[in-house]
Design a protein around this motif. Structure first.
Motif, PDB file in Angstrom:
ATOM      1  N   VAL A  72       0.857  -1.185   0.000  1.00  0.00           N
ATOM      2  CA  VAL A  72       0.000   0.000   0.000  1.00  0.00           C
ATOM      3  C   VAL A  72       0.892   1.233   0.000  1.00  0.00           C
ATOM      4  O   VAL A  72       1.718   1.412   0.898  1.00  0.00           O
ATOM      5  CB  VAL A  72      -0.933   0.018   1.226  1.00  0.00           C
ATOM      6  N   VAL A  74       0.815   5.055   0.397  1.00  0.00           N
ATOM      7  CA  VAL A  74      -0.022   6.149   0.883  1.00  0.00           C
ATOM      8  C   VAL A  74       0.608   7.477   0.491  1.00  0.00           C
ATOM      9  O   VAL A  74       1.718   7.802   0.922  1.00  0.00           O
ATOM     10  CB  VAL A  74      -0.191   6.081   2.417  1.00  0.00           C
ATOM     11  N   VAL A 101      -7.519   4.222  -3.498  1.00  0.00           N
ATOM     12  CA  VAL A 101      -8.432   4.629  -2.427  1.00  0.00           C
ATOM     13  C   VAL A 101      -8.200   6.108  -2.130  1.00  0.00           C
ATOM     14  O   VAL A 101      -7.053   6.523  -1.955  1.00  0.00           O
ATOM     15  CB  VAL A 101      -8.197   3.801  -1.151  1.00  0.00           C
ATOM     16  N   GLU A 103      -9.481   9.801   0.070  1.00  0.00           N
ATOM     17  CA  GLU A 103     -10.091  10.313   1.297  1.00  0.00           C
ATOM     18  C   GLU A 103     -11.371  11.090   0.964  1.00  0.00           C
ATOM     19  O   GLU A 103     -11.460  12.300   1.165  1.00  0.00           O
ATOM     20  CB  GLU A 103      -9.094  11.210   2.044  1.00  0.00           C
ATOM     21  N   GLY A 186     -12.705   6.006   0.529  1.00  0.00           N
ATOM     22  CA  GLY A 186     -12.168   5.467   1.775  1.00  0.00           C
ATOM     23  C   GLY A 186     -12.474   6.239   3.029  1.00  0.00           C
ATOM     24  O   GLY A 186     -12.058   5.833   4.118  1.00  0.00           O
ATOM     25  N   LEU A 259      -9.826   5.217   7.724  1.00  0.00           N
ATOM     26  CA  LEU A 259      -9.016   5.174   6.504  1.00  0.00           C
ATOM     27  C   LEU A 259      -8.079   3.964   6.513  1.00  0.00           C
ATOM     28  O   LEU A 259      -7.887   3.310   5.477  1.00  0.00           O
ATOM     29  CB  LEU A 259      -8.206   6.468   6.372  1.00  0.00           C
ATOM     30  N   LEU A 263      -8.121   0.972   3.713  1.00  0.00           N
ATOM     31  CA  LEU A 263      -6.909   0.647   2.957  1.00  0.00           C
ATOM     32  C   LEU A 263      -6.557  -0.833   3.107  1.00  0.00           C
ATOM     33  O   LEU A 263      -6.167  -1.495   2.138  1.00  0.00           O
ATOM     34  CB  LEU A 263      -5.741   1.527   3.428  1.00  0.00           C
ATOM     35  N   GLY A 290      -3.145   4.822  -1.842  1.00  0.00           N
ATOM     36  CA  GLY A 290      -4.067   5.606  -1.030  1.00  0.00           C
ATOM     37  C   GLY A 290      -3.730   7.082  -1.138  1.00  0.00           C
ATOM     38  O   GLY A 290      -2.565   7.465  -1.029  1.00  0.00           O
TER      39      GLY A 290
END
Length: 373
Positions: A72, A74, A101, A103, A186, A259, A263, A290
């Motif tokens: 992942v 971010v 994903v 926010e 997300g 979140l 994720l 993310g």
């Protein structure tokens, strides 16, 4: 006003749109003779070739790994920054993710398809219609709080001349270019966040916070370069809610947990298609990007390896006795002032009319006629 119960999160984060997938017709050669499974495998191989084993990522990217080996990435962004847009585009192009994903929740998804000009106009226009919609959706206090926070965003928008959410729109566009890439929302639904935030404050805390938001006017034009290095909206919110720990918990910390949960759900292993039912199931670790405000990145890292109970932060606590009393006092005061205002206006109007010569003459004639009856 009866508040709607928040929807509980699904086991799998629902994609905004269907998977952005290239069909078999896009494969070069005699693709008509290929089965769907073969076409999928060819496109997946093409995607894997484009995926960099050692991606060159911006410094705003944090890499996390699940127990199953999924990765992942971010991307910590500032909501008003062109640099953040470029970071998102570069990351998605480098890692060719299976899921992106962002926010956002379903209540803010409209910003993905609106152009910059329209968003700038919408952000600057906070009118009665928007207030009524927010109150209808979230309740009186939560709706007012939402409008006050929109005022903060509008203040930044006006100062910088830049609409928020540019990094999310770039993520949406880039995800559509990657074969078999899904796009997930997300963030926790905004009505839940605001209702929990309001429930966490006392009456006087609500008044104090609303007062600070209403009179927000500090210019930020001189800090444009600094805005590119940090999440300005998150920072301003942190400064305003710093003295309210419960509010910080509901708006920031709880959303960090949500979140993180989304994720991790998106990072489950990717199941490969089978040519027949007899063929054994195969799955491979997935790659997820993310896109979140950089203020949430530390919280996501902190919660990454912990057991998360998502149901605890999805419930809206019933209003306390003090909250009910304060709401009654506010309404009673409001209607009392209205009645007093009408009384004063009516009294002055009657006094003004009686002081007029024509009115006095009419009253005198009525007095003279009455004895004759």
């Amino acid at each position: 006003m009866q508040e709607e119960q928040p929807q509980e999160p699904a086991e799998e984060p629902a994609p905004l749109t269907g998977a952005s997938e290239c069909g078999p017709s896009e494969v070069s050669g005699d693709s008509q003779n290929l089965s769907d499974v073969d076409a999928f495998k060819i496109l997946l191989e093409m995607k894997m070739k484009k995926r960099q084993k050692q991606p060159s990522l911006p410094g705003t990217v944090t890499e996390l790994v699940t127990e199953e080996g999924s990765k992942v990435y971010v991307v910590g962004t500032a909501h008003f920054s062109d640099d953040s847009k470029r970071d998102v585009v570069k990351t998605i192009q480098e890692v060719q993710p299976d899921v992106v994903v962002v926010e956002l929740c379903q209540y803010r998804v409209s910003m993905l398809k609106m152009d910059e000009k329209t968003l700038l106009k919408e952000a600057k226009e906070i009118n009665l219609e928007k207030l009524q919609q927010a109150v209808k959706q979230n309740g009186v206090m939560s709706g007012l709080m939402q409008m006050l926070l929109l005022k903060v965003s509008a203040h930044i928008t006006e100062q910088l001349g830049m609409a928020p959410g540019g990094e999310f729109r770039e993520a949406f566009k880039e995800a559509s270019k990657v074969p078999f890439c899904k796009f997930h929302l997300g963030d926790r639904p905004i009505p839940v966040t605001f209702k929990r935030a309001i429930a966490a404050l006392s009456f006087w805390q609500k008044v104090k916070l609303a007062w600070g938001l209403c009179f927000l006017s500090d210019p930020i034009r001189d800090d444009v370069e600094k805005c590119k290095q940090k999440d300005l909206l998150e920072q301003m919110m942190a400064e305003m809610i710093g003295e309210f720990p419960d509010l910080h918990r509901t708006i920031v910390s709880e959303r960090d947990i949500y979140l993180t949960y989304m994720l991790r759900q998106a990072a489950k292993k990717l199941e490969l298609p089978r040519a027949s039912e007899a063929e054994p199931r195969k799955s491979v670790p997935s790659v997820v990007v993310g896109v979140v405000g950089m203020g949430h990145v530390p919280g996501i890292e902190k919660n990454w390896s912990t057991d998360l109970n998502i149901q605890e932060i999805m419930s809206v606590p019933p209003p306390s006795i003090s909250s009910k009393v304060s709401r009654f006092v506010v309404k009673a005061t409001f209607f009392g002032l209205m009645c007093y205002g009408f009384y004063r206006v009516g009294k002055r109007t009657i006094t003004l009319i009686l002081s007029m010569t024509a009115a006095q003459s009419c009253l005198q004639r009525l007095a003279e006629i009455r004895p004759q009856k």
